[in-house]
Design an enzyme around this catalytic site. Structure first.
Site, mmCIF file in Angstrom:
data_model
loop_
_atom_site.group_PDB
_atom_site.id
_atom_site.type_symbol
_atom_site.label_atom_id
_atom_site.label_comp_id
_atom_site.label_asym_id
_atom_site.label_seq_id
_atom_site.Cartn_x
_atom_site.Cartn_y
_atom_site.Cartn_z
ATOM 1 N N LYS A 63 2.280 -3.482 6.520
ATOM 2 C CA LYS A 63 2.644 -3.525 5.095
ATOM 3 C C LYS A 63 4.145 -3.302 4.932
ATOM 4 C CE LYS A 63 -1.395 -4.334 3.367
ATOM 5 N NZ LYS A 63 -1.664 -5.661 2.781
ATOM 6 N N SER A 71 0.829 -1.206 0.000
ATOM 7 C CA SER A 71 0.000 0.000 0.000
ATOM 8 C C SER A 71 0.859 1.250 0.000
ATOM 9 C CB SER A 71 -0.891 -0.014 1.257
ATOM 10 O OG SER A 71 -1.498 1.243 1.463
ATOM 11 N N TYR A 88 -1.867 -0.899 10.771
ATOM 12 C CA TYR A 88 -2.169 -1.537 9.473
ATOM 13 C C TYR A 88 -1.056 -1.198 8.483
ATOM 14 C CZ TYR A 88 -3.769 -1.530 4.676
ATOM 15 O OH TYR A 88 -3.823 -1.692 3.321
HETATM 16 C C1 WQD Z 1 -9.988 8.877 1.219
HETATM 17 C C2 WQD Z 1 -10.235 10.360 1.440
HETATM 18 C C3 WQD Z 1 -10.648 10.974 3.723
HETATM 19 C C4 WQD Z 1 -14.415 8.840 4.156
HETATM 20 C C5 WQD Z 1 -7.095 4.040 3.299
HETATM 21 C C6 WQD Z 1 -5.865 3.282 3.708
HETATM 22 C C7 WQD Z 1 -5.212 2.720 2.481
HETATM 23 C C8 WQD Z 1 -6.208 1.840 1.797
HETATM 24 C C9 WQD Z 1 -7.377 2.722 1.347
HETATM 25 C C10 WQD Z 1 -6.680 -0.455 2.359
HETATM 26 C C11 WQD Z 1 -9.548 10.881 2.685
HETATM 27 C C12 WQD Z 1 -11.877 11.230 2.865
HETATM 28 C C13 WQD Z 1 -13.234 9.338 3.651
HETATM 29 C C14 WQD Z 1 -15.487 9.723 4.458
HETATM 30 C C15 WQD Z 1 -14.144 11.573 3.715
HETATM 31 N N1 WQD Z 1 -6.630 0.804 2.685
HETATM 32 N N2 WQD Z 1 -13.111 10.682 3.436
HETATM 33 N N3 WQD Z 1 -15.309 11.071 4.221
HETATM 34 O O1 WQD Z 1 -7.651 6.911 4.125
HETATM 35 O O2 WQD Z 1 -6.867 7.495 1.751
HETATM 36 O O3 WQD Z 1 -6.691 5.157 2.559
HETATM 37 O O4 WQD Z 1 -7.967 3.258 2.536
HETATM 38 O O5 WQD Z 1 -6.369 -1.061 1.398
HETATM 39 O O6 WQD Z 1 -4.092 1.947 2.847
HETATM 40 O O7 WQD Z 1 -4.958 4.160 4.336
HETATM 41 O O8 WQD Z 1 -8.923 6.100 2.079
HETATM 42 O O9 WQD Z 1 -11.277 6.162 1.402
HETATM 43 O O10 WQD Z 1 -10.721 6.260 3.894
HETATM 44 O O11 WQD Z 1 -10.262 8.226 2.457
HETATM 45 O O12 WQD Z 1 -14.004 12.792 3.528
HETATM 46 O O13 WQD Z 1 -16.595 9.335 4.933
HETATM 47 O O14 WQD Z 1 -11.637 10.542 1.655
HETATM 48 O O15 WQD Z 1 -10.446 12.070 4.621
HETATM 49 O O16 WQD Z 1 -9.097 12.187 2.406
HETATM 50 P P1 WQD Z 1 -7.508 6.541 2.689
HETATM 51 P P2 WQD Z 1 -10.373 6.630 2.486
#
Ligand code: WQD
Length: 347
Positions: A165, A136, A161
């Site tokens: 990785k 990741s 998590y």
């Molecule tokens: C994306 C953006 C949030 C939810 C994580 C892990 C990564 C991978 C993917 C597993 C961010 C914003 C989110 C919401 C929002 N995991 N957001 N409202 O955190 O980039 O990555 O998931 O394989 O390893 O770190 O993904 O989709 O949670 O967030 O505003 O209800 O969307 O702040 O900027 P993230 P995400």
């Protein structure tokens, strides 16, 4: 008439651990589409066995399946005794909820690291030389310089998590150094989104989704009342966080290309790693705009405070993957978000 020797090309068998999961199931489909024979091992802790019906519905081929907890050595060993003709492994099986890993780090270290160690020991014991590992971009933390290349230094992970990785990458690196008959490729994903165009498989988060896209599509479907945008006071053009959102089918195809690289001995070292993204950064508010444009649906949303642990922006420089791996993400953001919505409507 002279009988032609019918060379029956034996299909190469690939194990997909965690293959009933989101990325694993899409990868199983693309492997089958490329002539591989797929075996899935999954403990069904975060996925449903009905995903096999979806895979079969797309390709017409039902993958072999065993319910296995690969973090338990005995179960892992028993599994490999049953399948002695595996030529390569794609290892997805891992716990992957960032927030849960902060609350329960031991669960993550035990599950994610033991599973990999058991897989590597099985590879040695059963002469399986090839491993593709699901890593990741989280290993980069908040990079000082963007876009991220494969030479961007890894940073202290933002969560247990993410740390598993980094640790798993190091374990693979050290094991293939000690056992050069083994070789591995780590694929560092950015943000996988979307669903298969058939809408027969897709992301199936159990409970309240942590990730943006499933929460967004459940909001539009009326399951959630409103999408919270976590912060619009970041140092980005529209103030919301930026990520590199990659279509899950494009991501699945990167695994097929990586497996073929190893099976054809085209790897340059016996441990390689590649960034798997689109190369473009997109903000949360741009995601909402793109979704509304491509689906014609409105996304009820409000701006709230920042989410702890979020990094401001990250997106990939994909030139190394494009040139060296010979792979490139092809699907547009609009098409990808429409696929996520079409999938949500089947649930
Ligand atoms: C994306 C953006 C949030 C939810 C994580 C892990 C990564 C991978 C993917 C597993 C961010 C914003 C989110 C919401 C929002 N995991 N957001 N409202 O955190 O980039 O990555 O998931 O394989 O390893 O770190 O993904 O989709 O949670 O967030 O505003 O209800 O969307 O702040 O900027 P993230 P995400």
């Amino acid at each position: 008439m002279k009988q032609r020797n019918q060379e029956i090309e034996m299909k190469k068998r690939v194990l997909v651990s965690g293959g009933t999961g989101y990325i694993g199931s899409h990868t199983a489909v693309e492997l089958q589409n490329n002539g591989f024979d797929v075996v899935i091992a999954d403990n069904l802790s975060n996925s449903k066995i009905e995903v096999l019906d979806g895979i079969e519905g797309i390709t017409g081929i039902r993958p072999l399946f065993d319910k296995v907890d690969l973090s338990r050595k005995n179960e892992c060993d028993e599994f490999f005794k049953r399948y002695d003709d595996i030529e390569a492994i794609i290892h997805f099986a891992a716990s992957k909820a960032v927030g849960e890993s902060v609350e329960n780090p031991l669960l993550y270290y035990r599950n994610n690291i033991n599973s990999l160690i058991n897989i590597l020991e099985a590879m040695k014991e059963h002469n399986i030389p090839n491993l593709v590992f699901s890593s990741s971009c989280t290993v980069y933390g908040q990079p000082n310089k963007l876009p991220v290349t494969e030479s961007t230094p890894r940073k202290e992970a933002e969560s247990p998590y993410g740390n598993t990785k980094s640790i798993c990458e190091d374990i693979i690196r050290d094991v293939v150094k000690a056992h050069p008959e083994l070789k591995g490729i780590a694929l560092r994903y950015f943000n996988p989104i979307g669903a298969h165009p058939s809408s027969k498989i897709g992301e199936l988060p159990l409970g309240v989704p942590n990730n943006l896209i499933p929460f967004l599509t459940q909001t539009v479907a009326g399951i959630r009342s409103e999408l919270s945008v976590f912060g619009n006071d970041y140092n980005t053009p529209d103030g919301s966080c930026i990520r590199d959102y990659i279509n899950v089918v494009d991501l699945a195809n990167a695994h097929v290309v990586a497996i073929e690289r190893l099976l054809q001995d085209r790897n340059k070292n016996n441990y390689e790693y590649f960034n798997v993204g689109t190369g473009s950064g997109v903000s949360v508010l741009e995601i909402i705009e793109s979704f509304e444009r491509s689906t014609g649906e409105k996304v009820p949303h409000k701006i709230v405070g920042r989410r702890a642990g979020d990094i401001e922006q990250i997106y990939a420089d994909t030139s190394f993957s494009n040139q060296e791996l010979g792979w490139k993400a092809e699907k547009s953001l609009d098409e990808t978000l429409l696929s996520a919505w079409n999938w949500q409507k089947t649930l």
